[in-house]
Design a protein around this motif. Sequence first.
Motif, PDB file in Angstrom:
ATOM      1  N   VAL A 296       0.842  -1.188   0.000  1.00 53.99           N
ATOM      2  CA  VAL A 296       0.000   0.000   0.000  1.00 53.99           C
ATOM      3  C   VAL A 296       0.881   1.244   0.000  1.00 53.99           C
ATOM      4  CG1 VAL A 296      -1.644   1.377   1.341  1.00 53.99           C
ATOM      5  CG2 VAL A 296      -1.984  -1.080   1.118  1.00 53.99           C
ATOM      6  N   ALA A 297       0.549   2.205  -0.864  1.00 55.08           N
ATOM      7  CA  ALA A 297       1.230   3.496  -0.906  1.00 55.08           C
ATOM      8  C   ALA A 297       0.199   4.607  -0.737  1.00 55.08           C
ATOM      9  CB  ALA A 297       1.979   3.667  -2.223  1.00 55.08           C
ATOM     10  N   PHE A 298       0.609   5.684  -0.094  1.00 50.29           N
ATOM     11  CA  PHE A 298      -0.273   6.819   0.194  1.00 50.29           C
ATOM     12  C   PHE A 298       0.500   8.079  -0.185  1.00 50.29           C
ATOM     13  CE2 PHE A 298      -2.225  10.089   2.741  1.00 50.29           C
ATOM     14  CZ  PHE A 298      -3.527   9.685   3.002  1.00 50.29           C
ATOM     15  N   PHE A 299      -0.071   8.895  -1.083  1.00 51.24           N
ATOM     16  CA  PHE A 299       0.695  10.055  -1.523  1.00 51.24           C
ATOM     17  C   PHE A 299      -0.179  11.283  -1.738  1.00 51.24           C
ATOM     18  CE2 PHE A 299       0.354   6.829  -4.886  1.00 51.24           C
ATOM     19  CZ  PHE A 299      -0.478   7.449  -5.799  1.00 51.24           C
ATOM     20  N   GLY A 300       0.466  12.437  -1.732  1.00 51.31           N
ATOM     21  CA  GLY A 300      -0.210  13.709  -1.908  1.00 51.31           C
ATOM     22  C   GLY A 300      -0.004  14.261  -3.302  1.00 51.31           C
ATOM     23  N   LEU A 301      -1.014  14.989  -3.799  1.00 53.85           N
ATOM     24  CA  LEU A 301      -0.962  15.560  -5.143  1.00 53.85           C
ATOM     25  C   LEU A 301      -1.502  16.988  -5.104  1.00 53.85           C
ATOM     26  CD1 LEU A 301      -2.464  12.473  -5.273  1.00 53.85           C
ATOM     27  CD2 LEU A 301      -1.543  12.660  -7.575  1.00 53.85           C
ATOM     28  N   GLU A 302      -1.117  17.784  -6.079  1.00 45.10           N
ATOM     29  CA  GLU A 302      -1.446  19.197  -6.076  1.00 45.10           C
ATOM     30  C   GLU A 302      -2.728  19.556  -6.814  1.00 45.10           C
ATOM     31  OE1 GLU A 302       0.042  21.560  -4.219  1.00 45.10           O
ATOM     32  OE2 GLU A 302       0.967  19.747  -3.391  1.00 45.10           O
ATOM     33  N   SER A 303      -3.287  18.653  -7.606  1.00 43.12           N
ATOM     34  CA  SER A 303      -4.502  18.977  -8.360  1.00 43.12           C
ATOM     35  C   SER A 303      -5.214  17.696  -8.771  1.00 43.12           C
ATOM     36  CB  SER A 303      -4.160  19.784  -9.621  1.00 43.12           C
ATOM     37  OG  SER A 303      -3.438  18.982 -10.547  1.00 43.12           O
ATOM     38  N   PHE A 304      -6.482  17.842  -9.154  1.00 43.48           N
ATOM     39  CA  PHE A 304      -7.206  16.672  -9.630  1.00 43.48           C
ATOM     40  C   PHE A 304      -6.671  16.213 -10.979  1.00 43.48           C
ATOM     41  CE2 PHE A 304     -10.944  14.555 -11.631  1.00 43.48           C
ATOM     42  CZ  PHE A 304     -11.022  13.492 -10.737  1.00 43.48           C
ATOM     43  N   GLU A 305      -6.103  17.121 -11.745  1.00 42.48           N
ATOM     44  CA  GLU A 305      -5.453  16.734 -13.001  1.00 42.48           C
ATOM     45  C   GLU A 305      -4.293  15.782 -12.721  1.00 42.48           C
ATOM     46  OE1 GLU A 305      -4.451  16.148 -16.829  1.00 42.48           O
ATOM     47  OE2 GLU A 305      -6.253  17.199 -16.130  1.00 42.48           O
ATOM     48  N   LYS A 306      -3.537  16.064 -11.664  1.00 43.95           N
ATOM     49  CA  LYS A 306      -2.435  15.177 -11.281  1.00 43.95           C
ATOM     50  C   LYS A 306      -2.967  13.818 -10.820  1.00 43.95           C
ATOM     51  CE  LYS A 306       1.017  18.173 -11.718  1.00 43.95           C
ATOM     52  NZ  LYS A 306       2.109  17.999 -12.705  1.00 43.95           N
ATOM     53  N   VAL A 307      -4.116  13.813 -10.127  1.00 34.39           N
ATOM     54  CA  VAL A 307      -4.733  12.556  -9.703  1.00 34.39           C
ATOM     55  C   VAL A 307      -5.045  11.691 -10.926  1.00 34.39           C
ATOM     56  CG1 VAL A 307      -6.756  11.506  -8.617  1.00 34.39           C
ATOM     57  CG2 VAL A 307      -5.703  13.520  -7.583  1.00 34.39           C
ATOM     58  N   GLN A 308      -5.632  12.306 -11.951  1.00 32.76           N
ATOM     59  CA  GLN A 308      -5.947  11.564 -13.165  1.00 32.76           C
ATOM     60  C   GLN A 308      -4.684  11.020 -13.833  1.00 32.76           C
ATOM     61  OE1 GLN A 308      -9.211  13.435 -15.684  1.00 32.76           O
ATOM     62  NE2 GLN A 308      -8.829  15.118 -14.246  1.00 32.76           N
ATOM     63  N   GLN A 309      -3.629  11.814 -13.839  1.00 34.01           N
ATOM     64  CA  GLN A 309      -2.373  11.354 -14.428  1.00 34.01           C
ATOM     65  C   GLN A 309      -1.814  10.170 -13.658  1.00 34.01           C
ATOM     66  OE1 GLN A 309       0.448  14.598 -14.913  1.00 34.01           O
ATOM     67  NE2 GLN A 309      -1.162  15.987 -15.617  1.00 34.01           N
ATOM     68  N   ALA A 310      -1.885  10.262 -12.331  1.00 32.67           N
ATOM     69  CA  ALA A 310      -1.381   9.156 -11.509  1.00 32.67           C
ATOM     70  C   ALA A 310      -2.188   7.887 -11.743  1.00 32.67           C
ATOM     71  CB  ALA A 310      -1.443   9.548 -10.026  1.00 32.67           C
ATOM     72  N   PHE A 311      -3.495   8.032 -11.881  1.00 37.22           N
ATOM     73  CA  PHE A 311      -4.339   6.859 -12.123  1.00 37.22           C
ATOM     74  C   PHE A 311      -4.021   6.234 -13.477  1.00 37.22           C
ATOM     75  CE2 PHE A 311      -8.683   5.229 -13.447  1.00 37.22           C
ATOM     76  CZ  PHE A 311      -8.560   4.032 -12.757  1.00 37.22           C
ATOM     77  N   ARG A 312      -3.839   7.080 -14.481  1.00 39.17           N
ATOM     78  CA  ARG A 312      -3.500   6.563 -15.811  1.00 39.17           C
ATOM     79  C   ARG A 312      -2.175   5.800 -15.776  1.00 39.17           C
ATOM     80  NH1 ARG A 312      -4.262  10.947 -18.393  1.00 39.17           N
ATOM     81  NH2 ARG A 312      -2.125  11.741 -18.308  1.00 39.17           N
ATOM     82  N   GLU A 313      -1.189   6.359 -15.090  1.00 40.02           N
ATOM     83  CA  GLU A 313       0.109   5.687 -15.003  1.00 40.02           C
ATOM     84  C   GLU A 313       0.005   4.387 -14.204  1.00 40.02           C
ATOM     85  OE1 GLU A 313       2.788   6.444 -16.568  1.00 40.02           O
ATOM     86  OE2 GLU A 313       2.119   8.360 -17.388  1.00 40.02           O
ATOM     87  N   ALA A 314      -0.797   4.386 -13.137  1.00 41.54           N
ATOM     88  CA  ALA A 314      -0.948   3.175 -12.323  1.00 41.54           C
ATOM     89  C   ALA A 314      -1.578   2.054 -13.129  1.00 41.54           C
ATOM     90  CB  ALA A 314      -1.787   3.477 -11.082  1.00 41.54           C
TER      91      ALA A 314
END
Length: 544
Positions: A296-314
């Motif tokens: 399990v990993a837990f991380f912080g992001l600066e915008s919802f756009e970054k959240v979408q990018q992280a999900f796409r990469e995951a």
Amino acid sequence: MIPRTRVAQVLRPLARATASTPTAASSRMAMRCIATSAPRLLSASSPRRATKLTTEMYPGIKRDERFKQLSSDDVTYFKELLGSDSALIDGLHQDAAADIEPFNEDWLHKYKGQCRLVLKPGSTEDVSAILKYCNEQKLAVVPQGGNTGLVGGSVPVFDEIVINMARMNKIHSFDEVSGSLVADAGCILETTDQYLAERGAIFPLDLGAKGSCHIGGNMATNAGGLRLLRYGSLHGSVLGLEVVLPDGTIMNDLCTLRKNNTGYDLKQLHIGAEGTIGIITKVSIQCPRRSSAINVAFFGLESFEKVQQAFREAKGQLSEILSAFELMDGKSQSMVHKVRPDSKKPLEDEHPFYCLIETSGSNGEHDYAKLESFLEDVMTKEIITDGVVAQDATQLKSLWSWREGIPECLGHWGGTYKYDVSIPIQDMYAIVDDISAKMEEAGLVGETDEYPVVGVVGYGHMGDSNLHLNIAVRRYDVEVEKILEPYVYEWIADKKGSISAEHGLGIAKKNYIGYSRDETTIGLMKQIKNLYDPNGIMNPYKYV
């Protein structure tokens, strides 16, 4: 660009699960059997106010004149049928208000019925006899499991008889080769998963309410949960059901095969039907093998756009081992910390958004290498700004608690307006900002008791575009409701979303179903309801 050395500093290494360290792997495997959430009740320090009757909140709903009033003869029949005082709570002949209250009222203290009789059948035959009698006498009933619902679907509106399934809690069989489990509807989800864990398998559903919800209720609401991304919906996992129909007929469709194309697949009608056309009494479900390596990993992001990018990469980099990708906004995490000030926050700095990802597989070294590569990549690309990873079972549990603890903590101040919706992923979070702005403009948000709203937050399942829009309040207030409804549903309809992603319709959303379904579809649903339940006794005043 962030150098690779920064990754090691910010994201602590995962404890590797290798053949030489069996305890690490086994402890991770055991962790998914442990509830990380508190019981589904508002905390003891909550400013508890008396719950209004549902009929006061919905004055337009009138008691159906077809339904008979409960009589002494009815109670006598049920006592003779069930044969034990512990299988029945009689509020007709004695003051049993305190005993009946947990069955009359939902855990959010938002909906409250006026039931005077609770029945606790011990077998499918009991349920059959109860429904046969109630159908003949035109006594309305409400099927009830763990009563952890969020839309008022599992509690009465008027004086309906509650049929609680808690006594039907036996696991009948589990085939360790095929993975098929057959169990009673009253089995608690967490207990069932513990049974499976001992046999190397996992229940394909995980919820924050797992310590109290029943698997029959999960089927009746088509619960989605934390790992739909990995295991899919219950429509795909359920192999068969045993259901008692409104007239007492037992539909035995407890198939344990993955393939059965013999005629109409009738079980699918009951998954998500919220007990409006029958009571689920047994479940047959496909249970996959339990993963031995969980990270399990837990991380912080600066915008919802970054959240979408992280999900796409995951999805691209973790693919087959990705089992959960959860979204939490900064406001939700701040409110959890306010309620649990002694809990150490996973990250020191504040962030607008947080994500929790879980991987599960069978090869610890392989999974570690993939996760390490993913984390290095998203750090280097500056998609995430800070993060931690669980190094042992205790940390794994702690990180999950920051996600699973949100619902209970939001209820700390008095109540929560909850909207469980599906929205196309690019627009998924925008409604939170929109509603928050409307509440601020109306002067309803503040730090003192004169303001009904504590805050507006958003969290949910990125993997299936499922957002939980929650408005934490000190009291349920008509001015708040005027802003929320029907505006929230209009907003969802405009984005071609769904007003109910996984919590169901109940009484809360019955009048708004047209925002997600057209007239033809709603008409067909009503025809199905009338076909199965022509007297309308099953969970009335709700759904359609």
